[in-house]
Design an enzyme around this catalytic site. Structure first.
Site, PDB file in Angstrom:
ATOM      1  N   TYR A 137       7.804   1.691  -0.690  1.00 59.85           N
ATOM      2  CA  TYR A 137       6.706   2.663  -0.773  1.00 59.85           C
ATOM      3  C   TYR A 137       6.013   2.636  -2.392  1.00 59.85           C
ATOM      4  CZ  TYR A 137      10.338   6.146  -2.504  1.00 59.85           C
ATOM      5  OH  TYR A 137      11.560   6.838  -3.312  1.00 59.85           O
ATOM      6  N   GLU A 138       5.017   3.313  -2.639  1.00 57.12           N
ATOM      7  CA  GLU A 138       4.309   3.202  -3.712  1.00 57.12           C
ATOM      8  C   GLU A 138       3.671   1.554  -3.690  1.00 57.12           C
ATOM      9  OE1 GLU A 138       3.138   5.642  -5.345  1.00 57.12           O
ATOM     10  OE2 GLU A 138       4.629   7.165  -4.964  1.00 57.12           O
ATOM     11  N   GLY A 139       3.320   1.174  -2.701  1.00 59.67           N
ATOM     12  CA  GLY A 139       2.904  -0.028  -2.432  1.00 59.67           C
ATOM     13  C   GLY A 139       3.966  -0.973  -2.203  1.00 59.67           C
TER      14      GLY A 139
END
Ligand SMILES: Cc1cc2nc3c(=O)[nH]c(=O)nc-3n(C[C@H](O)[C@H](O)[C@H](O)COP(=O)(O)OP(=O)(O)OC[C@H]3O[C@@H](n4cnc5c(N)ncnc54)[C@H](O)[C@@H]3O)c2cc1C
Length: 428
Positions: free
Chosen positions: A265-267
């Site tokens: 997550y967060e890219g």
């Protein structure tokens, strides 16, 4: 490809309709209200990332006097079943004409999202570190307690039927790997925090700019390399627990399951690598990466003046040289074939991660050797603490930096063999 719509209301607010998935803590009863930041498109917005706006959408509408009013049209449709982080509900949220308030200006939603994401990427990097640290503390405890086999150099506790597994070099490999990462990464996280402060608060314009450049460069590395290594450490600490690591009652599996999300997550980390190679390297004529090279070289040069740690500095300096060469190769080969940049991005991110941690270890070693020489070590955290740091710095230099050369070879191999087979070859 956002489909969520925001239709203006007469009072200046917007009616938001659409669905969002994967919303961390999207619904819970730990607070009276939840304020969602939602990306959506206004009716005539361009059909691209340039047409995204950001809205505040409260779960419960707020009256003019600040008291809570009617329930807004946002509801939780489902909670995902996940392999870890089960303390945080990951929600599907349905927006059915929910009232929202635009922030940041029409079509400027993506810029707003990046303000949040840049901070969150650093937070997730530290989350990777914290999972590894907790697993490491449990790994040490078990390694000192569990008896199995004898030390290769002769029994360490002959009166006992077996030695603690701590005596085995392979266990020590995993513990030292974890130690070199967690302590180095903690230093890197603090150094990054310092760049945040300097970029905002330094009275010197040049220093603000340099800190901002370095912060932008290191953010994808701290997130991507930091969480990859954090996960690796968590799984190695589970390995130290042997079969008991696999048994859920002991909790070592939870560190691995929880740490796994930090790479996604967060890219996802592959996207972090692309941010580094595709955006950060070339930005402002390569100013940030040049500042990074110079900083590492300067710290290595200072450390080389201390004879006892010169070999550590030389190894990190060499890794920095591999990074420079890989950067040069990218400059020469990515334009002609952009897949070369894509194929190089992941090993490049790891290569920069090794040099960034190496820089932290060079600084740490320089500080420790001086503190031991001038007596301030005794007044501070003690000689043993500083001496252990020097050993760990040496371990890092001997055991992490050799990978820099291998990563450079992978980068320079280019994209060809990676991209040659078409979808039909994978379908067979
Ligand atoms: C538990 C959990 C909580 C979350 N919480 C939130 C939240 O609170 N708010 C929120 O907005 N989002 C949240 N997310 C979403 C999360 O940020 C995304 O799932 C994540 O960024 C990956 O995006 P994706 O799932 O669309 O994967 P994709 O973009 O489909 O990626 C799939 C794979 O393709 C690769 N890939 C994709 N594009 C490229 C490219 N251009 N170049 C190279 N490789 C590429 C990726 O690296 C990845 O390996 C959460 C997700 C989970 C699982």
């Amino acid at each position: 490809m956002i489909r969520t719509r925001a239709v203006p209301n007469a009072d200046g607010s917007f009616s938001i309709t659409g669905t969002k998935i994967f919303i961390s803590a999207g619904e819970h009863d730990m607070s009276d209200n939840i304020i969602h930041l939602v990306l959506a498109k206004t009716p005539d917005a361009p059909d691209s990332t340039k047409g995204i706006s950001m809205f505040i959408v409260p779960k419960v509408l707020v009256n003019d006097d600040g008291s809570l009013g009617a329930r807004n049209g946002v509801t939780c449709g489902a909670i995902e079943h996940k392999m870890g982080i089960n303390g945080n509900a990951t929600c599907v949220l349905n927006y059915d004409g929910a009232t929202g308030y635009m922030i940041g200006g029409e079509n400027h939603g993506l810029q707003g999202m990046f303000v949040m994401m840049n901070a969150a990427r650093l937070g997730v990097g530290v989350q990777g570190l914290s999972q590894a640290e907790a697993a490491y503390q449990n790994g040490i405890a078990y390694a000192l307690e569990r008896r199995q086999g004898r030390a290769l150099s002769g029994p360490s506790e002959p009166e006992q039927k077996a030695d603690p597994i701590f005596v085995h070099p392979d266990i020590r490999r995993m513990l030292m790997d974890a130690r070199a990462y967690t302590e180095g990464m903690r230093a890197l996280s603090l150094w990054t925090g310092l760049q945040v402060d300097l970029s905002r608060n330094s009275p010197d314009e040049a220093e603000r700019q340099r800190a901002d450049d370095l912060l932008g460069l290191i953010t994808p590395v701290l997130k991507g390399y930091g969480t990859d290594k954090g996960y690796e450490v968590a799984t190695n600490m589970q390995q130290i627990w042997g079969g008991h690591g696999y048994v859920r009652d002991n909790g070592m599996d939870q560190f691995v399951r929880d740490a796994r999300i930090t790479m996604i997550y967060e890219g996802a980390n592959g996207v972090q690598a692309m941010d580094l190679v595709g955006r950060k390297l070339a930005s402002k004529g390569g100013r940030a990466v040049q500042a990074f090279f110079a900083m590492v070289d300067a710290n290595c040069a200072a450390a080389k003046a201390e004879a006892s740690i010169a070999p550590i500095a030389e190894r990190v300096e060499k890794a920095n040289g591999e990074l420079k060469a890989a950067t040069m190769w990218l400059m020469q080969n990515a334009m002609a074939n952009p897949d070369n940049a894509g194929a190089a991005a992941y090993p490049y991110m790891h290569l920069m991660g090794i040099v960034a941690l190496g820089d932290m270890w060079v600084r740490t070693a320089t500080h420790c050797v001086r503190a031991l020489a001038d007596g301030s070590a005794e007044a501070g955290l003690g000689r043993a603490f500083h001496e252990a740091k020097l050993v760990t710095a040496r371990y890092f230099a001997e055991r992490y930096t050799p990978d820099a050369g291998a990563l450079r070879r992978k980068i320079e191999a280019g994209a060809e063999s990676m991209m040659l087979l078409g979808a039909e070859a994978f379908a067979a």
